[in-house]
Design an enzyme around this catalytic site. Structure first.
Site, PDB file in Angstrom:
ATOM      1  N   ASP A 308      35.148 -55.994  -2.500  1.00  0.00           N
ATOM      2  CA  ASP A 308      36.196 -57.206  -2.022  1.00  0.00           C
ATOM      3  C   ASP A 308      36.512 -56.913  -0.842  1.00  0.00           C
ATOM      4  OD1 ASP A 308      37.779 -59.259  -3.084  1.00  0.00           O
ATOM      5  OD2 ASP A 308      39.394 -57.958  -2.549  1.00  0.00           O
ATOM      6  N   GLU A 337      31.997 -58.671   0.686  1.00  0.00           N
ATOM      7  CA  GLU A 337      32.514 -59.950   1.358  1.00  0.00           C
ATOM      8  C   GLU A 337      32.569 -59.307   2.892  1.00  0.00           C
ATOM      9  OE1 GLU A 337      35.393 -62.529  -1.335  1.00  0.00           O
ATOM     10  OE2 GLU A 337      36.085 -60.539  -0.762  1.00  0.00           O
TER      11      GLU A 337
END
Ligand code: CA
Length: 622
Positions: A308, A337
């Site tokens: 993340d 990400e």
């Protein structure tokens, strides 16, 4: 800050049990006053049975030895900032407030020692299915364990995933998080779980009994084991970039002001948009991430990691994680990400951003280029992409089709977000059109294509995924897209009720053609190596874009199967008109046309043009 502990072999906090005594160790500041351990009978409430002062050892680690058999008891550390279970608790009581002394070997399900990672030769062969435990099973009428880890051991669940053809599930945060009160599960509160509390323990609300520490551990392992038996890998969503809060976090309570980045004015840097950001560039935070990742792989047999907001972590840390994981199994896939949610306390060139992927071999990032070329920009739900007729998206889509590498036929000056290729290999690119964030595909199409009919919605949905699955990147879908899921238009459903987030399994009967298409599309990708070339050189050599009018993207891919060299032609027609595209003269099997895929061929045609129905994909093979 000078740290005494060696980063080579340090285990943060550790519990060593024998029948005669339990030794607890803690990494805390040398100058901490009155460091204590407390022992409890319960995981929450009640008075401490025993309070033991910890002593600072020569190695800079605080240690306490508690005599007697402590099995089944709970513990907390206290350095004067409030009690906590330490940063590396492996078992906890309800809501993760206290560590638990348990026998980890007793948490292994039967046959665990024979559990094997399903084989995947190249990341290009992965088909990733991003799911939330509750979304997936909570509304399934025949689920025995709705909303639980154990749902993924049930026949219906495994059958659905196998039938669809995915070979990896990416489970949304499944470590112990803070936003769901595990003592009040009857409230049916929902959360995605991006609010970490204990990084190295499964979340209690997904277990059948969050009060009994070994249950969540055993059930998580049973889930992994069942998925592995079904040939499905398990990818963990890891959220090391921030914690639920700072003041009550285990990091802050054991070693204040060490694990987080600060601004020049002393306030917390907030690259996560959640009020804080961790400092992977600090040696012990880096070591924590490496140890935690290794622990999930070794103890829980995890097969992949999704970071993340990877753009908050520094490049060096990501590379060290890749190296540590390679030493266990280089096929364990890592992606993240490649962005942050706010300004970070480190300069951009040091961070795990998408643009820095060339410095992180073996690590992939999500492509917002292909996503937004298809569906429209992330900051405006009502603006369509090429699916809704927005012009000049073709180059961005082509960039996604080749896996975000350099390609002689992609004009980077016309690509939406990147002015230069960021992937060195196509397997460093995650190909997708929707994920848990933002609107799901159906909602986005409804919001961005005025007057869309149900027929058009389905046509565009199937067309979007055809682009995703014929890309040279690693394909990724949000769970439920195969059921034409919607979230009633909710853009950020992180704490929306089940009625918004759940999969509606009746859609399998309502829209059988959608599931059928997704399933066949996945099979098509797995049958034809053309879509899984796996290396940049092969992609540059073998993927050729064909001349096509505006709103159409067409490509021809060469690949060798056995001794045969053959070609696949893909034409994506985003316009509302039938399109005729010139293709090399040949005898073609029609694998996909007019919203139907047939692996054995819908037809055989001898032609030099592809006639493609409005808003559909045609796939031909010669
Ligand atoms: Ca929890």
């Amino acid at each position: 800050m000078a740290l005494q502990a060696s980063t080579q072999d340090f285990r943060f906090d550790e519990v060593t049990y024998t029948k005669e005594a339990t030794t607890l160790r803690l990494f805390a500041p040398k100058d901490a006053k009155a460091v204590k351990v407390r022992l409890y009978q319960q995981g929450q409430g009640g008075k401490a049975m025993k309070t033991v002062k910890m002593a600072l050892g020569k190695d800079g680690i605080w240690t306490a030895k508690v005599k007697g058999d402590q099995m089944g008891r709970f513990y907390t550390f206290d350095v004067g900032r409030g009690e906590c279970p330490g940063v590396f608790a492996k078992a906890v009581g309800v809501n993760g407030q206290r560590g638990a002394i348990i026998d980890m070997s007793a948490t292994n399900p039967k046959g665990w020692e024979k559990d094997k990672r399903p084989e995947v030769k190249s990341p290009a062969d992965l088909v990733v299915y991003e799911m939330h435990h509750r979304d997936f099973s909570i509304a399934r009428p025949d689920a025995q364990y709705p909303g639980k880890f154990m749902a993924l051991t049930e026949t219906w669940a495994l059958k659905h995933l196998k039938n669809l053809g995915v070979n990896a599930v990416h489970i949304l945060p499944s470590y112990d998080y803070g936003s769901v009160d595990e003592t009040r599960l009857g409230d049916n509160k929902y959360n995605w779980g991006y609010d970490p509390v204990n990084y190295n323990v499964p979340e209690g609300s997904y277990s059948t009994d969050p009060f009994t520490p070994d249950v969540r551990i055993r059930e998580f392992k049973q889930m992994v084991q069942a998925l592995h038996k079904a040939g499905i890998r398990v990818i963990l969503d890891v959220v090391y970039n921030h914690t639920y809060d700072v003041d009550h976090s285990n990091f802050q309570r054991t070693y204040p002001d060490y694990y987080y980045r600060k601004n020049a004015d002393g306030t917390w840097s907030n690259g996560s948009g959640c009020g804080n950001e961790t400092a992977s560039d600090q040696p012990m935070m880096r070591q924590f991430m490496i140890e935690s990742v290794k622990y999930w792989i070794n103890e829980y047999h995890i097969d992949g990691l999704r970071f993340d907001l990877m753009g908050i972590h520094d490049i060096e840390t990501m590379n060290q994680i890749r190296k540590a994981v390679n030493a266990i199994d280089p096929t364990i896939f890592i992606y993240g990400e490649g962005w942050s949610a706010g300004g970070c306390g480190l300069p951009g060139e040091k961070l795990g951003m998408k643009a820095n992927i060339p410095q992180m071999p073996g690590i992939a990032a999500f492509s917002d280029e292909i996503r937004d070329a298809l569906r429209g920009p992330f900051d405006n739900d009502t603006k369509p992409g090429i699916l809704g007729g927005t012009p000049n998206m073709e180059e961005s889509l082509k960039f996604g089709i080749v896996g975000c590498i350099s390609h002689p036929q992609v004009d980077m000056t016309k690509v939406n977000y990147s002015k230069q290729p960021w992937a060195v290999e196509p397997t460093q690119m995650m190909s997708y059109v929707s994920c848990h964030d933002d609107m799901c595909l159906v909602d986005r199409l409804k919001a961005s294509v005025p007057g869309i009919t149900q027929e058009e919605l389905i046509r565009l949905d199937l067309l979007a995924q055809t682009a995703v699955f014929t890309s040279q990147g690693v394909p990724f879908i949000l769970s439920g897209e195969e059921l034409l899921r919607d979230k009633k238009g909710v853009h950020n459903s992180y704490e929306s009720p089940d009625s918004i987030n759940h999969l509606d399994w009746q859609n399998l009967q309502r829209y059988p053609q959608v599931f059928e298409y997704y399933k066949n599309l996945i099979q098509l990708r797995q049958r034809y190596p053309h879509f899984r070339l796996g290396s940049a050189d092969k992609v540059r050599k073998s993927v050729k874009f064909l001349n096509a009018p505006k709103g159409v993207v067409a490509y021809r891919i060469e690949a060798t199967r056995g001794h045969i060299v053959d070609h696949v032609v893909v034409v994506l027609n985003f316009t509302r008109k039938e399109q005729r595209i010139a293709i090399p003269e040949g005898k073609y099997f029609v694998l996909a046309a007019s919203g139907v895929i047939d692996l054995d061929g819908l037809d055989i045609i001898k032609t030099n043009q592809a006639v493609v129905a409005p808003q559909t994909a045609m796939i031909l093979q010669d």
